[in-house]
Enzyme design. Sequence first.
Site, PDB file in Angstrom:
ATOM      1  N   HIS A   1      -9.149  11.193   1.626  1.00  0.00           N
ATOM      2  CA  HIS A   1      -8.240  10.069   1.424  1.00  0.00           C
ATOM      3  C   HIS A   1      -6.931  10.268   2.181  1.00  0.00           C
ATOM      4  O   HIS A   1      -6.035   9.440   2.114  1.00  0.00           O
ATOM      5  CB  HIS A   1      -7.959   9.898  -0.077  1.00  0.00           C
ATOM      6  CG  HIS A   1      -7.354   8.587  -0.448  1.00  0.00           C
ATOM      7  ND1 HIS A   1      -6.027   8.437  -0.770  1.00  0.00           N
ATOM      8  CD2 HIS A   1      -7.884   7.345  -0.550  1.00  0.00           C
ATOM      9  CE1 HIS A   1      -5.773   7.183  -1.063  1.00  0.00           C
ATOM     10  NE2 HIS A   1      -6.875   6.494  -0.931  1.00  0.00           N
TER      11      HIS A   1
ATOM     12  N   ASP B   1       0.744  19.110  18.795  1.00  0.00           N
ATOM     13  CA  ASP B   1       1.419  20.232  19.436  1.00  0.00           C
ATOM     14  C   ASP B   1       2.076  21.129  18.384  1.00  0.00           C
ATOM     15  O   ASP B   1       1.475  21.386  17.349  1.00  0.00           O
ATOM     16  CB  ASP B   1       2.396  19.740  20.490  1.00  0.00           C
ATOM     17  CG  ASP B   1       1.671  19.189  21.736  1.00  0.00           C
ATOM     18  OD1 ASP B   1       0.473  19.494  21.903  1.00  0.00           O
ATOM     19  OD2 ASP B   1       2.311  18.453  22.509  1.00  0.00           O
TER      20      ASP B   1
ATOM     21  N   LYS C   1      -3.947  10.735   5.077  1.00  0.00           N
ATOM     22  CA  LYS C   1      -3.465   9.980   6.232  1.00  0.00           C
ATOM     23  C   LYS C   1      -2.394  10.834   6.895  1.00  0.00           C
ATOM     24  O   LYS C   1      -1.187  10.572   6.776  1.00  0.00           O
ATOM     25  CB  LYS C   1      -2.869   8.629   5.819  1.00  0.00           C
ATOM     26  CG  LYS C   1      -3.806   7.746   4.955  1.00  0.00           C
ATOM     27  CD  LYS C   1      -3.498   7.881   3.502  1.00  0.00           C
ATOM     28  CE  LYS C   1      -4.171   6.842   2.621  1.00  0.00           C
ATOM     29  NZ  LYS C   1      -5.580   6.649   2.740  1.00  0.00           N
TER      30      LYS C   1
ATOM     31  N   HIS D   1       0.816  -1.213   0.000  1.00  0.00           N
ATOM     32  CA  HIS D   1       0.000   0.000   0.000  1.00  0.00           C
ATOM     33  C   HIS D   1       0.852   1.267   0.000  1.00  0.00           C
ATOM     34  O   HIS D   1       0.323   2.381   0.044  1.00  0.00           O
ATOM     35  CB  HIS D   1      -0.917  -0.029   1.226  1.00  0.00           C
ATOM     36  CG  HIS D   1      -2.052   0.934   1.188  1.00  0.00           C
ATOM     37  ND1 HIS D   1      -2.204   1.938   2.111  1.00  0.00           N
ATOM     38  CD2 HIS D   1      -3.094   1.047   0.327  1.00  0.00           C
ATOM     39  CE1 HIS D   1      -3.292   2.636   1.845  1.00  0.00           C
ATOM     40  NE2 HIS D   1      -3.848   2.116   0.766  1.00  0.00           N
TER      41      HIS D   1
ATOM     42  N   LYS E   1       3.254   4.440  -1.099  1.00  0.00           N
ATOM     43  CA  LYS E   1       3.370   5.361  -2.235  1.00  0.00           C
ATOM     44  C   LYS E   1       4.670   6.133  -2.042  1.00  0.00           C
ATOM     45  O   LYS E   1       4.749   7.074  -1.243  1.00  0.00           O
ATOM     46  CB  LYS E   1       2.196   6.333  -2.311  1.00  0.00           C
ATOM     47  CG  LYS E   1       0.849   5.682  -2.649  1.00  0.00           C
ATOM     48  CD  LYS E   1       0.079   5.284  -1.422  1.00  0.00           C
ATOM     49  CE  LYS E   1      -1.321   4.772  -1.785  1.00  0.00           C
ATOM     50  NZ  LYS E   1      -2.036   4.245  -0.616  1.00  0.00           N
TER      51      LYS E   1
ATOM     52  N   ASP F   1      17.232   9.836  -8.043  1.00  0.00           N
ATOM     53  CA  ASP F   1      18.690   9.973  -7.968  1.00  0.00           C
ATOM     54  C   ASP F   1      19.223   9.845  -6.543  1.00  0.00           C
ATOM     55  O   ASP F   1      20.317  10.357  -6.238  1.00  0.00           O
ATOM     56  CB  ASP F   1      19.136  11.318  -8.561  1.00  0.00           C
ATOM     57  CG  ASP F   1      18.961  11.374 -10.069  1.00  0.00           C
ATOM     58  OD1 ASP F   1      18.883  10.301 -10.695  1.00  0.00           O
ATOM     59  OD2 ASP F   1      18.894  12.486 -10.620  1.00  0.00           O
TER      60      ASP F   1
END
Length: 429
Positions: A306, A313, A308, A112, A114, A119
């Site tokens: 969508h 603080d 996450k 899952h 991404k 380089d």
Amino acid sequence: MSRWVSGNQFHLLENGEEFFPRVFECIAAAKREVVLETFILFEDKVGEELHAALHQAARRGVQVDMTIDGYGSPDLSPEFISTLTRAGVRVHVFDPGPKLWGWRTNVFRRMHRKIVVIDGARAFVGGINYSADHLADFGPQAKQDYAVEIEGPLVADINTFVHKALAAGQRNAGGQPSPGLRERFSDRARSFAGSWRQDKVPAPVGEASALFVTRDNRKHTNDIERHYRAAIRTARKRVVIANAYFFPGYRLIQEMRRAARRGVEVQLILQGEPDMAIVKTAASMLYHHLLDAGVHIYEYCERPLHGKVAAIDDEWATVGSSNLDPLSLSLNLEANVVIRDRAFNETLTANLDQLIQNHCKRIERGDLMESTWWRSVRSYFVFHLLRRYPAWAGWLPAHAPRITPASSASPGDKPRMPDHEPPSQANAV
């Protein structure tokens, strides 16, 4: 193990409008190598742009490795794959599982993550897939999401990770790592922490300290959740979490409740217009427990959420691929960055505040219209489910993740892609 690395710089990227142009620009400027992992790649206008960027990079001599998940990206055409492989792109499919009576046997434990590394000097980590539904012009179902662009020494840790993942996946599939991977992960190289010489580590470019945190089903089964819990446990003023798929375990819920009870302002931004109805239903089962402790719940109603991300603080923040649900916390392979930096925290907090003020509905106790007896019965089962699911998740089939090449031997051959079922809404995570 994850380690704090100082001297980094982070740039928040919101939605496909900011993320895609920047990634494609960096791929176009790559001189040596592009390594990309994604759960979803669709053959739409975004997928075609990525295809063109990787194809052009390979044609000018850049080594390109792209890994897609076998469940999340099931329907790429032979032409799409073969054009890349003939240009020299190494296309890998994560866990292209066999079928039993027409059903996949390994629907759990998906790749899952991404991630993009350019380089060895610049990286991107987040929750945005390569599909047009991350662009506003997709319509009411366009997703709200985030990623970060990373410069600095932390990129070396991310680069090491993606190469090790490729090498391990190829070995598990019964093959040998490609020559470039064999060279990079020779026995001598593996004896050094991080597998890279010091002259391969990008120079410090900023003030941010950060961790690259992953979860897998072997040594790092709960690392991302542990960092969430530790940050909430030490929060003194405010916790704001925006998470698309919210059904966390008992201990994480308890940390949120304890923080709110000791006077910390705990705010959750969850889906109000979900891409899957079950998402809102599952999250709403927890509303009474959280509201009773003083947690503030906001449902994002502009379009499907969508993201996450979280900010705590004045310094702590995280951006990544991990939802706070059983799939991400106990089954999927995930990657987040955890950041300690006042400037980045301020940027992310301001973005989330704007969502709360302009696009969210606050959930009050009066909005929860259900009978007391049903709430008590349901709460009993939910409570015990949340306490036990990390244990029962371990009973589900576990295996060594395999990475299989998708390739065409010659211009006249069709590229080989593993068998898949038709795409479903489950791919949306």
